[in-house]
Write an enzyme that holds these catalytic residues in place. Structure first.
Site, PDB file in Angstrom:
ATOM      1  N   SER A 144      -1.433  -7.210  35.896  1.00 36.91           N
ATOM      2  CA  SER A 144      -2.427  -7.651  34.924  1.00 36.91           C
ATOM      3  C   SER A 144      -3.169  -8.850  35.527  1.00 36.91           C
ATOM      4  CB  SER A 144      -1.710  -8.061  33.628  1.00 36.91           C
ATOM      5  OG  SER A 144      -2.637  -8.588  32.707  1.00 36.91           O
ATOM      6  N   GLY A 145      -4.483  -8.826  35.453  1.00 37.26           N
ATOM      7  CA  GLY A 145      -5.276  -9.924  35.998  1.00 37.26           C
ATOM      8  C   GLY A 145      -5.625  -9.775  37.467  1.00 37.26           C
ATOM      9  N   SER A 146      -5.217  -8.667  38.072  1.00 33.50           N
ATOM     10  CA  SER A 146      -5.493  -8.500  39.508  1.00 33.50           C
ATOM     11  C   SER A 146      -6.930  -8.031  39.772  1.00 33.50           C
ATOM     12  CB  SER A 146      -4.492  -7.531  40.143  1.00 33.50           C
ATOM     13  OG  SER A 146      -4.564  -6.273  39.505  1.00 33.50           O
ATOM     14  N   SER A 149      -9.776  -3.633  36.145  1.00 32.16           N
ATOM     15  CA  SER A 149     -10.875  -3.205  35.267  1.00 32.16           C
ATOM     16  C   SER A 149     -12.223  -3.633  35.841  1.00 32.16           C
ATOM     17  CB  SER A 149     -10.717  -3.816  33.874  1.00 32.16           C
ATOM     18  OG  SER A 149      -9.445  -3.539  33.373  1.00 32.16           O
ATOM     19  N   SER A 216       0.273   0.725  35.883  1.00 33.96           N
ATOM     20  CA  SER A 216       1.119   1.789  36.449  1.00 33.96           C
ATOM     21  C   SER A 216       2.180   1.194  37.388  1.00 33.96           C
ATOM     22  CB  SER A 216       0.279   2.868  37.139  1.00 33.96           C
ATOM     23  OG  SER A 216      -0.747   2.339  37.930  1.00 33.96           O
TER      24      SER A 216
HETATM   25  N1  LIG Z   1       4.243  -6.277  28.238  1.00 34.21           N
HETATM   26  C1  LIG Z   1       3.070  -6.075  28.841  1.00 34.21           C
HETATM   27  N2  LIG Z   1       3.029  -5.905  30.188  1.00 34.21           N
HETATM   28  C2  LIG Z   1       1.846  -5.703  30.792  1.00 34.21           C
HETATM   29  N3  LIG Z   1       0.658  -5.663  30.145  1.00 34.21           N
HETATM   30  C3  LIG Z   1       0.659  -5.820  28.806  1.00 34.21           C
HETATM   31  C4  LIG Z   1       1.866  -6.042  28.114  1.00 34.21           C
HETATM   32  N4  LIG Z   1       1.568  -6.161  26.805  1.00 34.21           N
HETATM   33  C5  LIG Z   1       0.247  -6.025  26.672  1.00 34.21           C
HETATM   34  N5  LIG Z   1      -0.322  -5.811  27.878  1.00 34.21           N
HETATM   35  C6  LIG Z   1      -1.752  -5.552  28.049  1.00 34.21           C
HETATM   36  O1  LIG Z   1      -1.840  -4.150  28.267  1.00 34.21           O
HETATM   37  C7  LIG Z   1      -2.545  -3.864  29.465  1.00 34.21           C
HETATM   38  C8  LIG Z   1      -1.723  -2.935  30.358  1.00 34.21           C
HETATM   39  O2  LIG Z   1      -1.775  -1.645  29.913  1.00 34.21           O
HETATM   40  P1  LIG Z   1      -1.488  -0.468  30.924  1.00 34.21           P
HETATM   41  O3  LIG Z   1      -1.639   0.781  30.132  1.00 34.21           O
HETATM   42  O4  LIG Z   1      -2.368  -0.637  32.099  1.00 34.21           O
HETATM   43  O5  LIG Z   1       0.036  -0.730  31.335  1.00 34.21           O
HETATM   44  S1  LIG Z   1       1.093   0.264  31.964  1.00 34.21           S
HETATM   45  O6  LIG Z   1       0.428   0.991  33.068  1.00 34.21           O
HETATM   46  O7  LIG Z   1       1.547   1.185  30.932  1.00 34.21           O
HETATM   47  O8  LIG Z   1       2.189  -0.591  32.443  1.00 34.21           O
HETATM   48  C9  LIG Z   1      -2.728  -5.160  30.191  1.00 34.21           C
HETATM   49  O9  LIG Z   1      -4.078  -5.103  30.601  1.00 34.21           O
HETATM   50  P2  LIG Z   1      -4.571  -5.555  32.053  1.00 34.21           P
HETATM   51  O10 LIG Z   1      -4.515  -7.048  31.980  1.00 34.21           O
HETATM   52  O11 LIG Z   1      -5.977  -5.034  32.111  1.00 34.21           O
HETATM   53  O12 LIG Z   1      -3.694  -4.991  33.113  1.00 34.21           O
HETATM   54  C10 LIG Z   1      -2.440  -6.238  29.186  1.00 34.21           C
HETATM   55  O13 LIG Z   1      -3.638  -6.727  28.678  1.00 34.21           O
HETATM   56  N1  LIG Z   2     -12.981  -9.826  42.801  1.00 35.32           N
HETATM   57  C1  LIG Z   2     -12.766 -10.803  41.913  1.00 35.32           C
HETATM   58  N2  LIG Z   2     -12.945 -12.072  42.247  1.00 35.32           N
HETATM   59  C2  LIG Z   2     -12.737 -13.074  41.367  1.00 35.32           C
HETATM   60  N3  LIG Z   2     -12.326 -12.897  40.103  1.00 35.32           N
HETATM   61  C3  LIG Z   2     -12.135 -11.646  39.713  1.00 35.32           C
HETATM   62  C4  LIG Z   2     -12.338 -10.529  40.600  1.00 35.32           C
HETATM   63  N4  LIG Z   2     -12.062  -9.397  39.928  1.00 35.32           N
HETATM   64  C5  LIG Z   2     -11.710  -9.800  38.691  1.00 35.32           C
HETATM   65  N5  LIG Z   2     -11.752 -11.126  38.554  1.00 35.32           N
HETATM   66  C6  LIG Z   2     -11.434 -11.903  37.347  1.00 35.32           C
HETATM   67  O1  LIG Z   2     -10.040 -11.797  37.146  1.00 35.32           O
HETATM   68  C7  LIG Z   2      -9.747 -11.639  35.798  1.00 35.32           C
HETATM   69  C8  LIG Z   2      -8.942 -10.362  35.596  1.00 35.32           C
HETATM   70  O2  LIG Z   2      -9.767  -9.260  35.906  1.00 35.32           O
HETATM   71  P1  LIG Z   2      -9.526  -7.857  35.238  1.00 35.32           P
HETATM   72  O3  LIG Z   2     -10.487  -6.921  35.855  1.00 35.32           O
HETATM   73  O4  LIG Z   2      -9.541  -7.975  33.748  1.00 35.32           O
HETATM   74  O5  LIG Z   2      -8.050  -7.549  35.737  1.00 35.32           O
HETATM   75  P2  LIG Z   2      -7.020  -6.439  35.256  1.00 35.32           P
HETATM   76  O6  LIG Z   2      -7.813  -5.314  34.706  1.00 35.32           O
HETATM   77  O7  LIG Z   2      -6.256  -6.094  36.472  1.00 35.32           O
HETATM   78  O8  LIG Z   2      -6.186  -7.131  34.219  1.00 35.32           O
HETATM   79  C9  LIG Z   2     -11.065 -11.655  35.059  1.00 35.32           C
HETATM   80  O9  LIG Z   2     -11.284 -12.946  34.557  1.00 35.32           O
HETATM   81  C10 LIG Z   2     -12.075 -11.316  36.118  1.00 35.32           C
HETATM   82  O10 LIG Z   2     -13.324 -11.911  35.871  1.00 35.32           O
END
Ligand SMILES: Nc1ncnc2c1ncn2[C@@H]1O[C@H](COP(=O)(O)OS(=O)(=O)O)[C@@H](OP(=O)(O)O)[C@H]1O
Ligand SMILES: Nc1ncnc2c1ncn2[C@@H]1O[C@H](COP(=O)(O)OP(=O)(O)O)[C@@H](O)[C@H]1O
Length: 312
Positions: A144-146, A149, A216
């Site tokens: 998450s945050g990588s 999206s 995933s």
């Molecule tokens: N426990 C926990 N662990 C990880 N992430 C969490 C959790 N609870 C809620 N979220 C939010 O749900 C997004 C991840 O959903 P995914 O469907 O990508 O997850 S998974 O593939 O089923 O593990 C994830 O979004 P991303 O930040 O875009 O990755 C989070 O916002």
């Molecule tokens: N290439 C990048 N360089 C700098 N910041 C980024 C980059 N891609 C995404 N971010 C920032 O990182 C945060 C997480 O991005 P996001 O796409 O929501 O990640 P994920 O879907 O893996 O949770 C957001 O604040 C986004 O603006």
């Protein structure tokens, strides 16, 4: 994995990203066509299958048969060329062995018994021709945050600008509908991945460049999704961004909540993430600065271009 030798390319960009991907030379291409051909003939797609040609009445007795995902009665063009079927036969889903006997292909898959694959005479290749591209799945995995999206959107935008049809399946978004019954315990995450894998496969079959973007976290489930598709059509992109960077970004405040114990089982904090071992593309961030989403998207787009996915 593909078994294709891996070539690591280190790009000296001003930023700290570099990417690596397997070599896509002649041997890889040859292997690809050979495997595609084999799959088409066998009709097998990724799951363990047994098949038999049974009359319907017989199939009612036996629910043990399992099926090919795609019917193997031959393509529209193949049948036209062989003269094996009349035009009318082409409009049925019956298998014709040229001996005059025509029998439906009865199957069981999971809990679905006595089912028959209905083959349509408009095929994937026809749809690809129409779209001027090849259907495939770009599977973006990472913490998450990588930036999954963000990359998915940049990629969709970049391809759209080139006249290519894409569709983004974002984990967060799919959990708003189709997967709203699932939580974040291990078996639900596995089911989330499985369903998105199956839906991605349908999009790829439609000729669309499907961009799946979800954490995933499990290797086994990702590999199972890979196995649903023909060799080469599943392109795994690993967002190799350190946990600390993701945590610093924390755009939704979720890491904060997880560290405070307010979210249990958060990936990377108190739930596992298994990094891919052999992704087609790895986007690394090694320092504090990273390449722009548009540049990252371009890396993926050039991969698609080189592999021939941007033409029919
Ligand atoms: N426990 C926990 N662990 C990880 N992430 C969490 C959790 N609870 C809620 N979220 C939010 O749900 C997004 C991840 O959903 P995914 O469907 O990508 O997850 S998974 O593939 O089923 O593990 C994830 O979004 P991303 O930040 O875009 O990755 C989070 O916002
Ligand atoms: N290439 C990048 N360089 C700098 N910041 C980024 C980059 N891609 C995404 N971010 C920032 O990182 C945060 C997480 O991005 P996001 O796409 O929501 O990640 P994920 O879907 O893996 O949770 C957001 O604040 C986004 O603006």
């Amino acid at each position: 994995m593909t078994g294709i030798p891996s070539l690591q390319l280190n790009l000296c960009t001003p930023a700290d990203f570099y990417f690596s991907e397997p070599l896509y030379g002649k041997s890889g291409q040859l292997k690809l066509s050979a495997l595609n051909c084999k799959r088409r003939n066998s009709g097998v797609s990724g799951i363990e299958v047994k098949q038999s040609i049974l009359a319907p009445i017989k199939a009612m007795d036996s629910s043990k048969t399992t099926s090919p995902i795609n019917g193997n009665a031959g393509s529209f063009r193949e049948k036209q060329q062989s003269g094996c079927n009349s035009g009318d036969d082409l409009l049925t889903n019956e298998r014709d062995d040229c001996s005059g006997k025509s029998m439906p292909q009865m199957s069981s898959v999971g809990n679905s018994t006595n089912i028959v694959w209905h083959k349509c005479t408009v095929e994937k290749s026809d749809r690809q021709q129409l779209l001027g591209q090849k259907g495939c799945v770009i599977w973006i995995t990472g913490l998450s945050g990588s930036g999954k999206s963000t990359l998915a959107c940049a990629l969709s935008r970049g391809l759209h600008a080139r006249g290519k049809l894409t569709y983004v399946l974002d984990g967060d978004n799919v959990r708003h509908g189709l997967n709203s019954d699932l939580c974040f315990k291990a078996e639900d995450r596995a089911e989330n991945i499985r369903r998105i894998g199956e839906v991605s496969k349908l999009f790829a079959d439609a000729g669309v460049i499907c961009i799946a973007s979800l954490i995933s976290p499990y290797r086994k489930e990702r590999d199972a999704c890979r196995a649903l598709l023909p060799e080469g059509d599943f392109i795994e992109v690993f967002m190799d961004v350190p946990l600390q960077v993701c945590e610093m970004r924390d755009p939704k405040g979720l890491y904060n909540l997880a560290r405070a114990g307010k979210i249990k089982g958060f990936t990377g904090v108190d739930d596992p993430y298994e990094p891919p071992l052999n992704s087609e593309i790895v986007l690394h961030q090694q320092g504090g600065v990273c390449d722009s989403p548009t540049n990252l998207a371009e890396i993926v787009i050039s991969y698609l271009e080189r592999k021939g996915y941007l033409e029919a």
